[in-house]
Design an enzyme around this catalytic site. Structure first.
Site, mmCIF file in Angstrom:
data_model
loop_
_atom_site.group_PDB
_atom_site.id
_atom_site.type_symbol
_atom_site.label_atom_id
_atom_site.label_comp_id
_atom_site.label_asym_id
_atom_site.label_seq_id
_atom_site.Cartn_x
_atom_site.Cartn_y
_atom_site.Cartn_z
ATOM 1 C CE LYS A 126 45.629 35.922 -18.710
ATOM 2 N NZ LYS A 126 45.403 35.101 -17.562
ATOM 3 C CG ASP A 166 48.654 33.550 -18.281
ATOM 4 O OD1 ASP A 166 47.405 33.051 -17.344
ATOM 5 O OD2 ASP A 166 48.383 32.807 -19.268
HETATM 6 P P1 NDP Z 1 54.062 28.742 -17.090
HETATM 7 O O1 NDP Z 1 54.568 29.506 -18.210
HETATM 8 O O2 NDP Z 1 54.667 28.473 -15.718
HETATM 9 O O3 NDP Z 1 53.945 27.061 -17.841
HETATM 10 C C1 NDP Z 1 53.495 26.758 -18.971
HETATM 11 C C2 NDP Z 1 53.778 25.289 -19.339
HETATM 12 O O4 NDP Z 1 52.601 25.152 -20.399
HETATM 13 C C3 NDP Z 1 55.028 25.202 -19.654
HETATM 14 O O5 NDP Z 1 55.310 23.607 -19.311
HETATM 15 C C4 NDP Z 1 54.979 25.451 -21.291
HETATM 16 O O6 NDP Z 1 56.080 24.594 -21.866
HETATM 17 C C5 NDP Z 1 53.728 24.753 -21.482
HETATM 18 N N1 NDP Z 1 53.009 25.274 -22.797
HETATM 19 C C6 NDP Z 1 52.954 26.739 -22.893
HETATM 20 N N2 NDP Z 1 52.317 26.919 -24.403
HETATM 21 C C7 NDP Z 1 52.424 25.536 -24.714
HETATM 22 C C8 NDP Z 1 51.995 25.199 -25.987
HETATM 23 N N3 NDP Z 1 51.623 26.067 -26.873
HETATM 24 N N4 NDP Z 1 51.981 23.859 -26.091
HETATM 25 C C9 NDP Z 1 52.405 23.043 -25.271
HETATM 26 N N5 NDP Z 1 52.768 23.533 -24.263
HETATM 27 C C10 NDP Z 1 52.585 24.696 -23.811
HETATM 28 O O7 NDP Z 1 52.523 28.783 -17.263
HETATM 29 P P2 NDP Z 1 51.469 28.523 -15.990
HETATM 30 O O8 NDP Z 1 51.831 27.381 -15.467
HETATM 31 O O9 NDP Z 1 51.438 29.947 -15.069
HETATM 32 O O10 NDP Z 1 50.266 28.574 -16.746
HETATM 33 C C11 NDP Z 1 49.653 27.456 -17.351
HETATM 34 C C12 NDP Z 1 48.196 27.485 -17.872
HETATM 35 O O11 NDP Z 1 47.422 27.679 -16.533
HETATM 36 C C13 NDP Z 1 47.767 28.691 -18.584
HETATM 37 O O12 NDP Z 1 46.693 28.198 -19.530
HETATM 38 C C14 NDP Z 1 47.375 29.678 -17.876
HETATM 39 O O13 NDP Z 1 46.612 30.789 -18.250
HETATM 40 C C15 NDP Z 1 46.500 29.102 -16.557
HETATM 41 N N6 NDP Z 1 46.392 29.630 -15.467
HETATM 42 C C16 NDP Z 1 47.611 30.331 -14.738
HETATM 43 C C17 NDP Z 1 47.423 30.735 -13.561
HETATM 44 C C18 NDP Z 1 48.478 31.153 -12.792
HETATM 45 O O14 NDP Z 1 48.227 31.589 -11.558
HETATM 46 N N7 NDP Z 1 49.808 31.095 -13.278
HETATM 47 C C19 NDP Z 1 45.997 30.974 -13.095
HETATM 48 C C20 NDP Z 1 44.949 30.328 -13.819
HETATM 49 C C21 NDP Z 1 45.084 29.802 -14.987
HETATM 50 P P3 NDP Z 1 57.186 25.640 -22.492
HETATM 51 O O15 NDP Z 1 58.093 25.891 -21.338
HETATM 52 O O16 NDP Z 1 58.043 24.568 -23.427
HETATM 53 O O17 NDP Z 1 56.527 26.710 -23.216
HETATM 54 O O1 2IT Z 2 44.382 33.127 -15.520
HETATM 55 C C1 2IT Z 2 44.393 33.418 -14.352
HETATM 56 O O2 2IT Z 2 43.327 33.478 -13.622
HETATM 57 C C2 2IT Z 2 45.856 33.977 -13.947
HETATM 58 N N1 2IT Z 2 46.643 33.920 -14.891
HETATM 59 C C3 2IT Z 2 45.727 34.598 -12.637
HETATM 60 C C4 2IT Z 2 45.373 36.007 -12.424
HETATM 61 C C5 2IT Z 2 45.795 37.011 -11.341
HETATM 62 O O3 2IT Z 2 45.409 37.974 -11.212
HETATM 63 O O4 2IT Z 2 46.316 36.227 -10.122
#
Ligand code: NDP
Ligand code: 2IT
Length: 446
Positions: A126, A166
């Site tokens: 990461k 992420d």
């Molecule tokens: P994005 O940046 O696309 O979206 C994040 C969302 O969460 C936004 O709505 C953001 O709001 C909100 N957010 C972030 N930080 C906070 C906080 N401290 N308090 C409240 N809301 C918050 O990220 P992703 O959708 O990609 O990721 C979301 C989650 O999913 C994370 O935990 C990530 O690790 C996990 N994840 C992502 C994967 C991926 O493929 N993208 C894979 C597996 C897990 P704002 O815009 O206001 O910051």
């Molecule tokens: O938390 C996760 O699994 C991710 N943000 C995706 C990682 C990846 O390599 O696609």
């Protein structure tokens, strides 16, 4: 807590002070693994756990860039290359002001087990930066990404380490970083996933985490003869994972009634569907605005701050960030009749919340199983890059669906075998661990 867990945790806390999220992630895994270590003294002797807990390598670097006012800005960049027992390091990059070494170590640690569960050959890693993309122009984001990659490029490679997105890192940022890598190395290689479709990306990668998380809900519901049809669902966040979790719930006949961002949350009891879902996609991916604008536009409830889990729903899918759902929220959800929680985010439920879910025997899918669909399709993107070929939408979606079903089965089977039937937390930790442990045993003390 047992002596075994105590001893490991005392050491982890002494060596990694001020990294509470890392302690939290390790503690959960170590507790789950106790019966496995009892059955397999060879793992204890080879200090497999102690070795897994220590990252193979941590890279920390300066990221200087110039903002639109001509001012020099300095951020900190990281890549934690945690474990390469079963494949090249693989895991996302997070750009958010909250990023520090402890947060990235918790994420990298979780990633080891998650990637193992996907059945694909990917190690765990990461990275990211404390850079805040909010309010920055495209030009500023580009300059930052180029500076970030100007150091990262020497540490990654298609057979070494393959980052992805992420929080705060989506298609735009992956594009800027890919361009800079290609220029520095003079090589067009699959060193990032989540790429654009025209230059090596995979169909369904943007959808994969959200879709996969909802496929996992379906599998959990099936164990009780239920389906999503007609169920009311709370989704938190409104970024990549939340957007596609919402779309898949809608497709399967459920109704998503909440979304949030770091400012507050909306409740729309008519469902966030159709043109309202399209509005969210435009608001968050193009205009990069706040969730409150949805409430202004469609006339639904908006609340500043937290409280999203007070909404009465059947299913909860937290998709924002770590520790966004605490013990009190979990109690409220359960008291309101919620019977299924699937973690789209990484570690969104606090340990107290997980306790409430497990004690009340609700269906609880932990992140490393439920959100593994994203990295799984990243693995499929790597395969397609290696083959110089691409699969259709249907082919990738079918493989994703199969993988999520297999993760569900592997978690259930391991939970059963080690004496805690129905406990997906133990099941996912154990199933993910065994492949890593056996691979490390095969490869000697390295
Ligand atoms: P994005 O940046 O696309 O979206 C994040 C969302 O969460 C936004 O709505 C953001 O709001 C909100 N957010 C972030 N930080 C906070 C906080 N401290 N308090 C409240 N809301 C918050 O990220 P992703 O959708 O990609 O990721 C979301 C989650 O999913 C994370 O935990 C990530 O690790 C996990 N994840 C992502 C994967 C991926 O493929 N993208 C894979 C597996 C897990 P704002 O815009 O206001 O910051
Ligand atoms: O938390 C996760 O699994 C991710 N943000 C995706 C990682 C990846 O390599 O696609």
């Amino acid at each position: 807590m047992s002596n075994f867990v105590d001893a490991i945790m005392a050491d982890v806390k002494a060596k990694n002070a001020a990294q509470p999220e890392f302690h939290q992630a390790v503690q959960e895994v170590v507790e789950s693994l106790e019966p496995v270590i009892e059955k397999h003294p060879e793992y204890k002797e080879a200090k497999i756990l102690e070795r897994i807990i220590e990252p193979e390598r941590v890279i920390m670097f300066r990221v200087p860039w110039v903002d639109d006012q001509g001012q020099v800005q300095v951020n900190r960049g990281f890549r934690v290359e945690f474990n390469s027992a079963i494949g090249p390091y693989k895991g996302g990059l997070r750009f958010n002001p909250s990023v520090n070494l402890g947060i990235l170590k918790f994420l990298g640690f979780e990633q080891i087990f998650k990637n193992s569960l996907t059945t694909l050959p990917m190690g765990g890693g990461k990275g990211g930066s404390d850079f805040d993309p909010q309010g920055k122009s495209d030009q500023e984001v580009m300059r930052f990404c180029q500076s970030f990659m100007s150091e990262l490029f020497r540490h990654i490679g298609p057979n070494t380490d393959v980052p992805a997105g992420d929080i705060g890192v989506g298609g735009r940022e992956i594009g800027f970083m890919f361009g800079q890598y290609k220029k520095l190395r003079n090589a067009f290689e699959g060193i990032l996933t989540g790429k654009g479709l025209g230059w090596g990306g995979s169909l369904i990668r943007p959808e994969a985490t959200g879709y996969g998380c909802v496929y996992f809900v379906e599998e959990m519901l099936k164990t009780q003869g239920k389906s999503l049809d007609g169920l009311k669902v709370a989704v938190s966040g409104s970024g990549n994972v939340a957007q596609y979790a919402t779309q898949k719930v809608n497709q399967l006949g459920g109704k998503v009634v909440t979304l949030s961002d770091s400012s507050g949350f909306i409740v729309d009891n008519d469902g966030i569907v159709g043109e309202k879902w399209d509005y969210i996609m435009n608001l968050k991916n193009i205009r990069r605005g706040r969730i409150k604008e949805y409430a202004d536009k469609f006339g639904c409830e908006y609340h500043e701050g937290t409280g999203i889990w007070n909404t009465k729903v059947d299913v909860a899918i937290p998709c924002a960030t770590q520790n966004e759902l605490d013990g009190d929220s979990a109690k409220t959800l359960v008291d309101n009749g919620c019977f299924c929680v699937s973690e789209g985010a990484n570690m969104p439920s606090t340990p107290d919340a997980v306790d409430v879910f497990l004690k009340n025997k609700i269906l609880f899918g932990p992140g490393k199983a439920a959100n593994a669909g994203g990295v799984a399709v990243s693995g499929l993107e790597m395969s397609q890059n290696s083959m110089r070929f691409s699969w259709s939408r249907e082919e990738v979606d079918e493989k994703l669906h199969r993988i999520m079903k297999d993760i569900h089965t592997a978690s259930i089977d391991a939970a059963d075998k080690y004496g805690t039937p129905g406990n997906y937390v133990n099941g996912a930790n154990i199933a993910g661990f065994l492949k890593i442990a056996n691979s490390m045993m095969d490869q000697g003390i390295v």
